[in-house]
Write a protein that holds these residues in place. Structure first.
Motif, PDB file in Angstrom:
ATOM      1  N   SER A  10       0.971  -1.058  -0.121  1.00  0.00           N
ATOM      2  CA  SER A  10       0.046  -0.087  -0.004  1.00  0.00           C
ATOM      3  C   SER A  10       0.723   1.254  -0.045  1.00  0.00           C
ATOM      4  CB  SER A  10      -0.844   0.273   1.117  1.00  0.00           C
ATOM      5  OG  SER A  10      -0.047   0.116   2.396  1.00  0.00           O
ATOM      6  N   LEU A  11       0.171   2.314  -0.356  1.00  0.00           N
ATOM      7  CA  LEU A  11       0.925   3.535  -0.557  1.00  0.00           C
ATOM      8  C   LEU A  11       1.522   4.038   0.885  1.00  0.00           C
ATOM      9  CD1 LEU A  11      -1.092   5.723  -3.138  1.00  0.00           C
ATOM     10  CD2 LEU A  11       1.405   4.893  -3.289  1.00  0.00           C
ATOM     11  N   GLU A  12       0.352   3.917   1.851  1.00  0.00           N
ATOM     12  CA  GLU A  12       0.592   4.213   3.102  1.00  0.00           C
ATOM     13  C   GLU A  12       1.991   3.636   3.928  1.00  0.00           C
ATOM     14  OE1 GLU A  12      -2.061   2.940   2.059  1.00  0.00           O
ATOM     15  OE2 GLU A  12      -4.025   4.019   2.991  1.00  0.00           O
ATOM     16  N   ARG A  13       1.974   2.443   3.639  1.00  0.00           N
ATOM     17  CA  ARG A  13       3.442   1.749   4.078  1.00  0.00           C
ATOM     18  C   ARG A  13       4.638   2.156   3.258  1.00  0.00           C
ATOM     19  NH1 ARG A  13       2.617  -2.380   7.736  1.00  0.00           N
ATOM     20  NH2 ARG A  13       0.426  -3.480   7.552  1.00  0.00           N
ATOM     21  N   HIS A  14       4.334   2.320   2.070  1.00  0.00           N
ATOM     22  CA  HIS A  14       5.295   2.702   0.946  1.00  0.00           C
ATOM     23  C   HIS A  14       6.136   4.365   1.703  1.00  0.00           C
ATOM     24  CE1 HIS A  14       7.881   2.108  -2.370  1.00  0.00           C
ATOM     25  NE2 HIS A  14       7.649   3.215  -2.693  1.00  0.00           N
ATOM     26  N   ALA A  15       5.144   4.922   1.897  1.00  0.00           N
ATOM     27  CA  ALA A  15       5.814   6.211   2.385  1.00  0.00           C
ATOM     28  C   ALA A  15       6.454   6.029   3.490  1.00  0.00           C
ATOM     29  CB  ALA A  15       4.603   7.335   2.789  1.00  0.00           C
ATOM     30  N   VAL A  16       6.171   5.294   4.759  1.00  0.00           N
ATOM     31  CA  VAL A  16       6.929   5.185   5.746  1.00  0.00           C
ATOM     32  C   VAL A  16       8.167   4.516   5.554  1.00  0.00           C
ATOM     33  CG1 VAL A  16       6.689   4.573   8.262  1.00  0.00           C
ATOM     34  CG2 VAL A  16       4.635   5.151   7.100  1.00  0.00           C
ATOM     35  N   ARG A  17       8.048   3.547   4.803  1.00  0.00           N
ATOM     36  CA  ARG A  17       9.266   2.663   4.376  1.00  0.00           C
ATOM     37  C   ARG A  17      10.432   3.484   3.778  1.00  0.00           C
ATOM     38  NH1 ARG A  17       6.532  -2.976   2.497  1.00  0.00           N
ATOM     39  NH2 ARG A  17       5.782  -3.354   4.630  1.00  0.00           N
ATOM     40  N   GLU A  18       9.900   4.350   2.922  1.00  0.00           N
ATOM     41  CA  GLU A  18      10.800   5.150   2.231  1.00  0.00           C
ATOM     42  C   GLU A  18      11.577   6.050   2.982  1.00  0.00           C
ATOM     43  OE1 GLU A  18       9.735   6.541  -2.141  1.00  0.00           O
ATOM     44  OE2 GLU A  18       9.466   8.121  -0.860  1.00  0.00           O
ATOM     45  N   TRP A  19      10.724   6.720   4.129  1.00  0.00           N
ATOM     46  CA  TRP A  19      11.495   7.712   4.957  1.00  0.00           C
ATOM     47  C   TRP A  19      12.390   6.891   5.919  1.00  0.00           C
ATOM     48  CZ3 TRP A  19      12.010   8.172  10.518  1.00  0.00           C
ATOM     49  CH2 TRP A  19      12.271   9.437  10.565  1.00  0.00           C
ATOM     50  N   LEU A  20      11.994   5.564   6.164  1.00  0.00           N
ATOM     51  CA  LEU A  20      13.098   4.825   6.903  1.00  0.00           C
ATOM     52  C   LEU A  20      14.258   4.503   6.473  1.00  0.00           C
ATOM     53  CD1 LEU A  20      10.282   2.641   8.993  1.00  0.00           C
ATOM     54  CD2 LEU A  20      11.995   4.220  10.030  1.00  0.00           C
ATOM     55  N   GLU A  21      14.217   4.280   5.000  1.00  0.00           N
ATOM     56  CA  GLU A  21      15.218   3.934   4.079  1.00  0.00           C
ATOM     57  C   GLU A  21      16.324   5.040   4.289  1.00  0.00           C
ATOM     58  OE1 GLU A  21      14.428   2.676   0.490  1.00  0.00           O
ATOM     59  OE2 GLU A  21      13.420   0.907   1.233  1.00  0.00           O
ATOM     60  N   ASP A  53      -3.881   5.237   9.337  1.00  0.00           N
ATOM     61  CA  ASP A  53      -2.452   5.696   9.126  1.00  0.00           C
ATOM     62  C   ASP A  53      -1.678   5.417  10.369  1.00  0.00           C
ATOM     63  OD1 ASP A  53      -2.926   6.292   6.504  1.00  0.00           O
ATOM     64  OD2 ASP A  53      -3.518   8.377   6.765  1.00  0.00           O
ATOM     65  N   GLN A  54      -2.230   5.881  11.474  1.00  0.00           N
ATOM     66  CA  GLN A  54      -1.349   5.888  12.859  1.00  0.00           C
ATOM     67  C   GLN A  54      -0.924   4.193  12.942  1.00  0.00           C
ATOM     68  OE1 GLN A  54      -3.257   7.419  16.439  1.00  0.00           O
ATOM     69  NE2 GLN A  54      -4.794   8.417  15.059  1.00  0.00           N
ATOM     70  N   LEU A  55      -1.925   3.290  12.697  1.00  0.00           N
ATOM     71  CA  LEU A  55      -1.555   1.802  12.953  1.00  0.00           C
ATOM     72  C   LEU A  55      -0.370   1.283  11.992  1.00  0.00           C
ATOM     73  CD1 LEU A  55      -4.987   0.749  13.835  1.00  0.00           C
ATOM     74  CD2 LEU A  55      -3.362   0.987  15.401  1.00  0.00           C
ATOM     75  N   VAL A  56      -0.705   1.802  10.590  1.00  0.00           N
ATOM     76  CA  VAL A  56       0.524   1.666   9.664  1.00  0.00           C
ATOM     77  C   VAL A  56       1.779   2.248  10.346  1.00  0.00           C
ATOM     78  CG1 VAL A  56       1.332   2.090   7.493  1.00  0.00           C
ATOM     79  CG2 VAL A  56      -0.831   1.377   7.841  1.00  0.00           C
ATOM     80  N   ILE A  57       1.962   3.555  10.703  1.00  0.00           N
ATOM     81  CA  ILE A  57       3.160   4.034  11.168  1.00  0.00           C
ATOM     82  C   ILE A  57       3.652   3.248  12.340  1.00  0.00           C
ATOM     83  CG2 ILE A  57       4.236   5.968  12.309  1.00  0.00           C
ATOM     84  CD1 ILE A  57       2.110   7.737  10.504  1.00  0.00           C
ATOM     85  N   ASP A  58       2.923   2.739  13.387  1.00  0.00           N
ATOM     86  CA  ASP A  58       3.420   1.974  14.445  1.00  0.00           C
ATOM     87  C   ASP A  58       3.916   0.517  13.930  1.00  0.00           C
ATOM     88  OD1 ASP A  58       2.249   3.760  16.018  1.00  0.00           O
ATOM     89  OD2 ASP A  58       0.712   2.350  17.089  1.00  0.00           O
ATOM     90  N   ASP A  59       3.269   0.031  13.089  1.00  0.00           N
ATOM     91  CA  ASP A  59       3.819  -1.240  12.423  1.00  0.00           C
ATOM     92  C   ASP A  59       4.952  -1.109  11.796  1.00  0.00           C
ATOM     93  OD1 ASP A  59       2.446  -3.846  12.508  1.00  0.00           O
ATOM     94  OD2 ASP A  59       2.175  -3.526  10.225  1.00  0.00           O
ATOM     95  N   GLU A  60       5.087  -0.087  11.099  1.00  0.00           N
ATOM     96  CA  GLU A  60       6.314  -0.009   9.929  1.00  0.00           C
ATOM     97  C   GLU A  60       7.543   0.439  11.181  1.00  0.00           C
ATOM     98  OE1 GLU A  60       7.126  -0.933   6.999  1.00  0.00           O
ATOM     99  OE2 GLU A  60       5.095  -1.752   6.834  1.00  0.00           O
ATOM    100  N   LEU A  61       7.263   1.226  12.329  1.00  0.00           N
ATOM    101  CA  LEU A  61       8.579   1.563  12.885  1.00  0.00           C
ATOM    102  C   LEU A  61       8.817   0.395  13.862  1.00  0.00           C
ATOM    103  CD1 LEU A  61       7.484   5.086  14.525  1.00  0.00           C
ATOM    104  CD2 LEU A  61       8.880   4.839  12.454  1.00  0.00           C
ATOM    105  N   ARG A  62       7.810  -0.393  14.281  1.00  0.00           N
ATOM    106  CA  ARG A  62       8.168  -1.627  15.065  1.00  0.00           C
ATOM    107  C   ARG A  62       8.999  -2.655  14.226  1.00  0.00           C
ATOM    108  NH1 ARG A  62       3.397  -2.135  17.264  1.00  0.00           N
ATOM    109  NH2 ARG A  62       2.423  -3.370  15.575  1.00  0.00           N
TER     110      ARG A  62
END
Ligand SMILES: Cc1cc2nc3c(=O)[nH]c(=O)nc-3n(C[C@H](O)[C@H](O)[C@H](O)COP(=O)(O)OP(=O)(O)OC[C@H]3O[C@@H](n4cnc5c(N)ncnc54)[C@H](O)[C@@H]3O)c2cc1C
Length: 403
Positions: A10-21, A53-62
């Motif tokens: 999903s786009l939502e996850r992609h945005a967080v992952r890109e930032w984390l990269e 969106d909050q849950l996605v961010i939590d998930d990706e950070l974890r």
């Protein structure tokens, strides 16, 4: 209550992952500026993010192993109050270092004669030109010795009715005239303090809201406190759950007797009910509703539940429980090696021994047991929660104010 999360692509996850990269080891400041510390807060401090969106961010950070800054009183309680009533200057000055974990906060509310009946507080703040001069004493102030700022309630009008004469300040903990004395609890740790104010000068622009608005703001802080204290673990959201205890006992060969089995089942069922109440509370907050008196229902149940989990873990340890650093598996493993607990094969026995070894060097359970009496006191005692439920949820008559 199922919360369907967006899929892997999903786009939502992609945005967080890109930032984390781009930020594989983000600092607290970087996380704060990206809006990932408090995504549900309004911009610029958060992303005004909705529930998913909050849950996605939590998930990706974890998944990335990234931990948010730890500043529970700042982020959980002082921050929401500043968002509610702080001036733009106050928000800009204090919220960034708060959410990035650079400045730790404490809560200067309770006094020796004002705990449950907080509005009886006697610490005074008297206007002196542009500043306020504070005198009095606070107690049970968690992490005051580490904090840069505290949210302070003080009486600014001794002639007004008790709830009306209180104001809410931001107190620099390094101001002249402040003395912080440690209070060591029975785990042997120093988290609490008593704080004395001797002619402490607080600048005028540290007043939050207006003079006399302190009680209204205290209710905002304490409302969020009840939500913040209501996580999944047995110790105010931290630590093990009933499921963890059941899981340990099963892996150690099963409950040693019927009474224990019943106690475990009861706790497991309560844990499920609490999870649903927690999800309800979260979805209300995520939908923009303020934490209502229902938060007291969960806290009243969760605190007793937490104490019972720790009591059972202690009982399971039997005589070994008198030692520090022992957990529920210590005695079970002993019993299983003596054949009094049904262990089906040697490999289970070996696993049990291994876990018991880890269990006996882990102080989670024994520290949890020693901390557990605090559960039904802090953040509003069990009796006070029941008063709130009686009046605000059930609509029963108000308690008589005999003061
Ligand atoms: C782990 C922990 C952390 C804390 N951290 C902080 C902190 O950081 N900052 C801070 O300001 N404070 C903090 N506190 C203090 C906490 O807010 C107070 O302990 C709490 O409000 C209760 O006040 P008290 O201890 O004075 O008990 P009291 O109010 O004196 O109560 C004593 C007993 O009387 C009962 N009681 C009181 N009033 C009523 C009533 N109306 N009806 C029925 N029963 C009643 C209570 O339930 C309790 O059993 C912390 C406490 C704990 C345990």
């Amino acid at each position: 209550m199922d919360i369907g999360l967006p899929g892997e692509d999903s786009l939502e996850r992609h945005a967080v992952r890109e930032w984390l990269e781009r930020h594989p080891n983000p600092t607290g400041r970087e996380l704060a500026e990206a809006g990932y510390v408090v995504p549900h807060w309004p911009r610029p401090f958060g992303l005004a993010a909705g529930p998913i969106d909050q849950l996605v961010i939590d998930d990706e950070l974890r998944r990335a192993g990234v931990r948010r800054p730890i500043n529970p009183i700042g982020i959980g309680w002082a921050g929401p109050t500043l968002l509610y009533a702080g001036s733009e200057l106050q928000k800009e000055r204090w919220i960034w270092p708060m959410i990035s974990g650079e400045e730790i906060w404490c809560q200067l509310f309770s006094e020796p004669e004002a705990g449950s009946d907080l509005a009886s507080l006697r610490t005074t703040a008297v206007r002196d030109g542009d500043a306020w001069v504070v005198n009095g004493q606070k107690v049970w102030t968690t992490i005051a010795h580490l904090a840069k700022y505290g949210i302070l309630l003080a009486r600014t009008d001794p002639t007004a009715r008790k709830h009306r004469g209180i104001s809410y300040f931001i107190c620099p903990m390094d101001a002249d005239g402040i003395t912080v004395n440690p209070l060591v609890d029975m785990t042997g740790r120093h988290a609490f303090n008593e704080v004395f104010f001797d002619n402490v000068k607080i600048p005028g622009d540290h007043l939050v809201g207006s003079v006399g608005q302190g009680w209204e703001l205290a209710k905002v802080t304490l409302g969020n406190e009840r939500v913040s204290l209501s996580g999944e673990g047995a110790l105010w959201g931290q630590g093990p759950t009933a499921e963890d205890l059941v899981d340990s006992v099963i892996r150690a060969g099963g409950p040693p007797d019927r009474v224990t089995r019943e106690r475990l089942t009861q706790l497991w069922a309560e844990g499920r009910v609490l999870r649903i109440l927690r999800l309800r509370g979260i979805s209300a907050v995520l939908a923009g509703k303020s934490p209502g008196p229902e938060a007291s229902v969960r806290k009243a149940l969760a605190d007793t539940h937490g104490r019972e989990i720790m009591d059972l873990a202690k009982d399971l340890a039997g005589p070994y429980g008198t030692l520090n650093g022992t957990g529920p598996l210590t005695r079970l493993s002993q019993a299983s090696s003596e054949g009094s607990v049904c262990v089906s094969d040697d490999s289970v026995g070996a696993v049990t021994q291994e876990r018991a070894k880890a269990d006996s060097t882990d102080s989670t359970w024994s520290d949890g047991f020693l901390f557990s009496p605090a559960l039904t006191v802090g953040g509003g005692t069990a009796e006070v929660q029941r008063n709130i439920i009686a009046e605000k949820v059930l609509g029963l008559p108000r308690e008589l104010d005999l003061s």
